[in-house]
Design an enzyme around this catalytic site. Structure first.
Site, mmCIF file in Angstrom:
data_model
loop_
_atom_site.group_PDB
_atom_site.id
_atom_site.type_symbol
_atom_site.label_atom_id
_atom_site.label_comp_id
_atom_site.label_asym_id
_atom_site.label_seq_id
_atom_site.Cartn_x
_atom_site.Cartn_y
_atom_site.Cartn_z
ATOM 1 N N ASN A 148 -1.598 61.505 34.036
ATOM 2 C CA ASN A 148 -1.093 60.149 34.275
ATOM 3 C C ASN A 148 -0.596 59.923 35.704
ATOM 4 O OD1 ASN A 148 1.212 61.627 34.057
ATOM 5 N ND2 ASN A 148 2.118 60.457 32.390
ATOM 6 N N TYR B 52 8.899 71.929 34.212
ATOM 7 C CA TYR B 52 8.839 71.177 32.952
ATOM 8 C C TYR B 52 9.567 71.889 31.800
ATOM 9 C CZ TYR B 52 5.646 67.488 34.575
ATOM 10 O OH TYR B 52 5.096 66.401 35.193
ATOM 11 N N LYS C 38 0.101 63.698 40.854
ATOM 12 C CA LYS C 38 -0.454 64.752 40.005
ATOM 13 C C LYS C 38 -1.924 65.037 40.332
ATOM 14 C CE LYS C 38 2.785 63.902 36.183
ATOM 15 N NZ LYS C 38 2.897 63.658 34.724
ATOM 16 N N GLU D 294 15.726 68.266 40.253
ATOM 17 C CA GLU D 294 14.288 68.391 40.539
ATOM 18 C C GLU D 294 14.032 68.507 42.045
ATOM 19 O OE1 GLU D 294 12.747 65.925 36.580
ATOM 20 O OE2 GLU D 294 12.228 65.184 38.580
ATOM 21 N N HIS E 154 4.603 61.638 38.662
ATOM 22 C CA HIS E 154 5.869 62.011 38.021
ATOM 23 C C HIS E 154 7.009 61.310 38.742
ATOM 24 C CE1 HIS E 154 9.218 64.416 36.464
ATOM 25 N NE2 HIS E 154 9.670 64.399 37.708
HETATM 26 P P1 ADP Z 1 7.376 60.788 31.979
HETATM 27 O O1 ADP Z 1 6.491 61.559 32.958
HETATM 28 O O2 ADP Z 1 6.945 59.357 31.854
HETATM 29 O O3 ADP Z 1 8.846 60.948 32.285
HETATM 30 P P2 ADP Z 1 7.752 62.689 29.802
HETATM 31 O O4 ADP Z 1 8.899 63.245 30.600
HETATM 32 O O5 ADP Z 1 7.998 62.313 28.381
HETATM 33 O O6 ADP Z 1 7.093 61.421 30.526
HETATM 34 O O7 ADP Z 1 6.559 63.753 29.776
HETATM 35 C C1 ADP Z 1 6.270 64.537 30.920
HETATM 36 C C2 ADP Z 1 4.781 64.567 31.115
HETATM 37 O O8 ADP Z 1 4.172 65.240 30.022
HETATM 38 C C3 ADP Z 1 4.087 63.200 31.129
HETATM 39 O O9 ADP Z 1 4.165 62.533 32.367
HETATM 40 C C4 ADP Z 1 2.668 63.570 30.770
HETATM 41 O O10 ADP Z 1 1.964 64.141 31.875
HETATM 42 C C5 ADP Z 1 2.909 64.660 29.726
HETATM 43 N N1 ADP Z 1 2.956 64.099 28.359
HETATM 44 C C6 ADP Z 1 3.934 63.343 27.820
HETATM 45 N N2 ADP Z 1 3.683 63.010 26.531
HETATM 46 C C7 ADP Z 1 2.484 63.584 26.272
HETATM 47 C C8 ADP Z 1 1.631 63.626 25.108
HETATM 48 N N3 ADP Z 1 1.986 63.015 23.962
HETATM 49 N N4 ADP Z 1 0.464 64.316 25.195
HETATM 50 C C9 ADP Z 1 0.104 64.970 26.331
HETATM 51 N N5 ADP Z 1 0.863 64.968 27.462
HETATM 52 C C10 ADP Z 1 2.022 64.291 27.429
HETATM 53 MG MG MG Z 2 9.950 62.725 32.278
#
Ligand code: ADP
Ligand code: MG
Length: 146
Positions: free
Chosen positions: A114, A51, A11, A128, A117
């Site tokens: 974070n 997304y 990212k 994807e 992905h």
């Molecule tokens: P992951 O990437 O661990 O699979 P999710 O699919 O739940 O997590 O969420 C997709 C992405 O959205 C996350 O990697 C993060 O960048 C963002 N995200 C998730 N939860 C939050 C939150 N509570 N606040 C802000 N951004 C979030």
């Molecule tokens: Mg996810």
């Protein structure tokens, strides 16, 4: 366990920090090999489409802003149990909850920024990968040589 594929994105915060190499090292050390890789600066429609499953979530707008804020690396990783392995190496979504030594523990700035992905199931991985790559973009390795 079969060799499988997953979609990985490094990212914007990872590229901004200059930790591509460190992240790829972690993935390679876990037995995951890139079979397709490209740098992109996602457009809003691309980020929103990718997304789309999160479009009702309160963080969707901010997530799209963030994912279009700078360049990313989009890649297909191949290896034994690649979907789960990639997520294990990435660590929990929230870096505050991520295990020691994971990519997100080491590099993530926040629950949003974070660093990485990873697809969360084999079926989502297929979808994807198809969102970003054609079959002809994927190279092949001889796994018996490893
Ligand atoms: P992951 O990437 O661990 O699979 P999710 O699919 O739940 O997590 O969420 C997709 C992405 O959205 C996350 O990697 C993060 O960048 C963002 N995200 C998730 N939860 C939050 C939150 N509570 N606040 C802000 N951004 C979030
Ligand atoms: Mg996810």
């Amino acid at each position: 366990m079969a060799v499988e594929r997953t979609l990985s994105i490094l990212k914007p915060d990872a590229l901004q920090q200059g930790v591509i190499g460190k992240i790829l090292t972690k993935l390679e050390e876990a037995g995951l090999k890139p079979v397709a890789m490209k740098m992109m600066h996602l457009t809003r429609p691309e980020a929103e489409g990718f997304y789309a499953v999160h479009k009702e979530r309160p963080f969707f707008k901010s997530l799209v802003e963030y994912m279009t804020s700078g360049p990313v690396i989009v890649q297909v990783l191949e290896g034994e149990n690649a979907v789960a392995k990639n997520r294990e190496v990435m660590g929990a979504t929230d870096p505050a909850k991520a295990a020691e030594g994971t990519i997100r523990k080491l590099f993530a700035k926040s629950i949003e920024a974070n660093s990485a992905h990873g697809s969360d199931s084999a079926e989502n991985a297929r979808n994807e990968i198809a969102w970003f790559f054609a079959q002809t973009d994927l190279v092949r390795y001889d796994w018996k040589k490893r």
